[in-house]
Design an enzyme around this catalytic site. Structure first.
Site, short mmCIF file in Angstrom:
data_model
loop_
_atom_site.label_atom_id
_atom_site.label_comp_id
_atom_site.label_asym_id
_atom_site.label_seq_id
_atom_site.Cartn_x
_atom_site.Cartn_y
_atom_site.Cartn_z
N LYS A 5 0.84 -1.20 0.00
CA LYS A 5 0.00 0.00 0.00
C LYS A 5 0.87 1.25 0.00
CE LYS A 5 -3.76 -2.22 2.58
NZ LYS A 5 -3.13 -3.54 2.70
N ASP A 15 -12.89 -0.62 2.68
CA ASP A 15 -11.54 -0.59 3.25
C ASP A 15 -11.36 0.62 4.17
OD1 ASP A 15 -9.00 -1.49 3.69
OD2 ASP A 15 -8.27 -1.18 1.65
N LYS A 53 -6.74 5.82 2.06
CA LYS A 53 -7.61 5.53 3.22
C LYS A 53 -6.81 5.50 4.52
CE LYS A 53 -6.33 0.95 3.36
NZ LYS A 53 -5.96 0.04 4.46
N LEU A 60 4.20 0.19 11.92
CA LEU A 60 4.24 0.95 10.68
C LEU A 60 2.88 1.55 10.34
CD1 LEU A 60 5.80 1.89 8.18
CD2 LEU A 60 5.15 -0.26 7.07
N ARG A 105 -3.42 0.01 12.55
CA ARG A 105 -2.22 0.73 12.98
C ARG A 105 -2.34 2.23 12.71
NH1 ARG A 105 -0.14 -3.77 10.33
NH2 ARG A 105 0.26 -2.51 8.49
N ASN A 106 -3.04 2.60 11.66
CA ASN A 106 -3.17 4.02 11.34
C ASN A 106 -4.09 4.72 12.33
OD1 ASN A 106 -1.64 4.34 8.65
ND2 ASN A 106 -2.89 2.51 8.34
#
Length: 368
Positions: A111, A258, A199, A302, A269-270
């Site tokens: 990604k 998504d 996203k 990450l 994680r984001n």
């Protein structure tokens, strides 16, 4: 589909999760991982203790530190390398005979965007510039609402197999139709890649708002849904500016699906990074966004959106796009504004839009 041999290049969480799904579907799967401890834990303990701890892996799933071995003789190759190392990783396998002659079908899970001296590039574009010429227009991009943890557990997950070459899109779709996965073909290669990258940017902002909302009289669940809808609109604007071809890309699983899971899931994680911006003063470790990207390992996980937002900002500036949410995150990570001040900007901007619309003179319809 009959049993196939599959190499997965990258032993992170998502590469491991999908490899586990393929092994569950009775395919022969081998992961290449750079980290020796990852290879050892997969082969000896049937678990990726570094990147996907706590999830039992199939005994049919093996791992190697030898990238040539992982790529040689495979029917399919799945690239799961981080975007920053994508080109350098693929260069290591271009002389493998079954890749040199184009016999292996190559797909990517990576990604984000790839930085170059000519500006950010998409994942498949980068891959095809490095791979032999026979792969031009024939690589495949796989995306969708798919946290690695649930894919590894076999929980029902939808994916999109996107390629400009329909035959390969269908081949990868059929490969991935294993227990727990529902896979659909798409020819909107650019749109699906933009959704997968952008996203994550919106999800970081969503996480920050989620943390602020815990003690706020202004922001709540309604606000978060408002943010998600506005973020989807920005993703679509970016996608069409980059060459996306189908509006339904953004309203189906590769778009809204998504985005929804990335913003809301406990595995995200984001979202976690956005929360950490508020709760742990994460940015105090870095001077600006470039320092953050250069030292992203200091975070301990990450957050792809923290990297992608720099390149979304560059593209938006070049194409004259007004992406308040995506560009706002860039300003936050570049230390031009605090997350709290940015949330107040969003709130005040919303009030201004409402006032402007309220004062627009109504035009009576022509009923002649």
């Amino acid at each position: 589909m009959s049993k196939k041999s599959v190499g997965v290049i990258g032993g992170g969480a998502w590469g491991t999760g999908l490899a586990q799904a393929l092994a569950r579907g009775n395919h022969d799967v081998q992961i290449w991982a750079l980290e020796e401890d990852v290879v050892n834990s997969i082969n000896n303990e049937h678990e990726n203790k570094r990147f996907l701890a706590g999830y039992k892996l199939s005994e049919k799933l093996t791992a190697t530190n030898n990238i040539i071995e992982a790529a040689t003789g495979k029917d399919f190759l799945i690239i799961a390398s981080p975007s920053l190392f994508l080109a350098s990783t693929i260069k290591k396998i271009v002389d493998v005979p079954n890749i040199k002659n184009g016999k292996t079908v190559i797909a990517s899970l990576t990604k984000g965007f790839v930085p170059t001296e000519h500006g950010p590039k998409l994942i498949l574009e980068t891959m095809e510039e490095v791979l032999p010429a026979c792969y031009k227009g024939k690589t495949v991009y796989v995306a969708g609402p798919s946290h690695a943890e649930e894919v590894a557990m076999g929980k029902l997950t939808g994916l999109v197999s996107a390629s400009a070459y329909p035959r390969n899109s269908i081949k990868v779709r059929e490969l991935l139709r294993v227990p727990g996965l529902m896979v659909y073909s798409s020819f909107d290669v650019i749109g699906v890649q933009i959704c997968a990258a952008a996203k994550n940017v919106v999800a970081v902002v969503y996480g920050a708002m989620d943390a602020i909302a815990e003690t706020s009289d202004t922001f709540g669940d309604n606000t978060e849904s408002l943010l998600m809808a506005a973020g989807l609109n920005e993703i679509q604007m970016l996608g069409f500016a980059m060459g996306a071809t189908h509006a339904e890309t953004f309203t189906s699983i590769s778009g809204v699906g998504d985005l929804d899971v990335t913003c809301k899931s406990k595995y995200g994680r984001n979202r976690r990074f956005g929360q950490d911006l508020i709760k742990t003063d994460m940015l105090s470790k870095f001077k600006d966004i470039d320092d953050l990207i250069a030292n992203v390992a200091k975070i301990g996980y990450l957050p792809e959106g923290a990297i992608a937002c720099k390149y979304v900002h560059e593209i938006a500036k070049k194409k004259g796009l007004k992406l308040m949410i995506c560009n706002g995150l860039y300003r936050i990570l570049n230390k031009e504004i605090t997350p709290e001040d940015f949330m107040n900007e969003l709130y005040n901007q919303g009030k201004k839009v409402y006032v402007r619309r309220k004062n627009v003179r109504k035009i009576q319809p022509d009923v002649r």
